[in-house]
Design a protein around this motif. Structure first.
Motif: not given
Ligand code: AMP
Ligand code: FES
Ligand code: ZN
Length: 303
Positions: A259-280
């Motif tokens: 796992r440590p070898a894959f530590a920086d391959r995060d799925r969400e990396k590159g996507f900026e997350l923000r709260p959903c307009a409907s449910c947060g």
């Protein structure tokens, strides 16, 4: 065969550990495995409140009972999928179990949320099982965060974890390999997720449920073609038979060295997350995936 601890007649043989236990010593072994997993990965302490996702199956009900017996503060969460007959049975199992053991339970009804799975199935063009999983995880997360729980626990066992890891490894799915593990931290709008049964096999949780007299829901989901990763589980069963201890060493080896070898391959990396307009809930789009499914269901109803 004799019990390894007390030398009484053994009731449960565990070839992976080259051992066998009587009833009481097996239950003690089970407790120790759960407590060891919790402390080793700093999942939570007895001062924390834990939300336990209860499907009605043997794993999650065994987990809930064991956490309560070990003195942890555990509240159950059942997501009623709204599938005729099957969901009613599963829910009843969970409700009866919690009532019998005096355990707190919260229920989310997907029908009330505009997301009954039979309707979702008609409204979307992807396999319903993957969307159902996404909807369940969405409510696990929301209920854990809104209720102020330290962690959300699921009943995944060693066989589930090994089969999933194996599937991710066969595809070299870096994103999944970066965040598979028994304790995922709380960050960015996601609750901490823990799997205290990850060191116990399917056979061991089944033996526990049997010895504790837990009445559980056994029927397969009417919409799923079969349990997930069945063929991988079968393969690993053969490997374990020939070479006892393979599963746990594959999984623990991954946690330590893979796992440590894959530590920086995060799925969400590159996507900026923000709260959903409907449910947060955190999302990279205007509406989160679950709110988009809800809109599709509503549109189909209206149309
Ligand atoms: P599964 O993906 O069905 O093997 O379930 C894995 C884990 O997710 C279970 O051990 C439960 O902790 C949780 N879970 C699955 N379905 C539900 C449900 N309908 N309600 C609450 N928890 C669930
Ligand atoms: Fe969700 Fe079957 S579609 S459990
Ligand atoms: Zn949303």
């Amino acid at each position: 065969m004799k019990c390894r601890r007390c030398k009484a007649e053994a009731e449960v043989a565990l070839p992976s550990h080259n051992t066998a236990f009587c009833r009481d010593c097996f239950l003690l072994y089970f407790s120790r495995q759960v407590d060891h997993a919790i402390r080793r990965h700093a999942m939570f302490t007895r001062a924390d409140r834990v939300l336990v996702a209860l499907s009605g199956g043997k794993d999650s009900l065994s987990l809930m009972l064991e956490l309560a017996n070990l003195g942890y503060s555990a509240t159950g969460l059942h997501v009623d999928l709204g599938i005729p007959v099957s969901s009613e049975r599963a829910r009843r199992r969970v409700e009866d179990f919690c009532a019998m053991h005096g355990l707190d339970l919260k229920v989310v009804e997907l029908a009330t949320e505009g997301l009954a799975i039979p309707e979702v199935k008609e409204a979307v063009y992807r396999p319903v099982c993957s969307i159902c999983g996404k909807i369940k995880r969405h409510y696990f997360n929301r209920m854990a965060l809104e209720g102020g729980y330290t962690a959300l626990a699921t009943g995944h066992n060693l066989d589930d974890e090994v089969a999933r890891l194996f599937a991710n490894t066969l595809r070299w799915d870096e994103a999944y390999l970066s965040d598979q593990g028994p304790c995922l931290p709380d960050e960015g709008g996601f609750a901490r997720k823990v799997k205290p049964l990850y060191r116990l096999s399917e056979f061991e949780t089944a033996a526990y449920a049997f010895l504790r007299g837990i009445e559980h829901h056994k029927d397969a989901c009417p919409y799923s073609p079969g349990a997930s990763f069945t063929s991988h589980k079968k393969l690993w069963g053969e490997l374990e038979w020939k070479s006892p201890g393979s599963k746990v060493s594959f999984y623990e080896g991954f946690l330590e060295r893979g796992r440590p070898a894959f530590a920086d391959r995060d799925r969400e990396k590159g996507f900026e997350l923000r709260p959903c307009a409907s449910c947060g809930s955190p999302t990279s789009q205007e509406l989160c995936g679950v709110c988009r499914v809800r809109a599709a269901v509503a549109e189909r109803r209206g149309g």
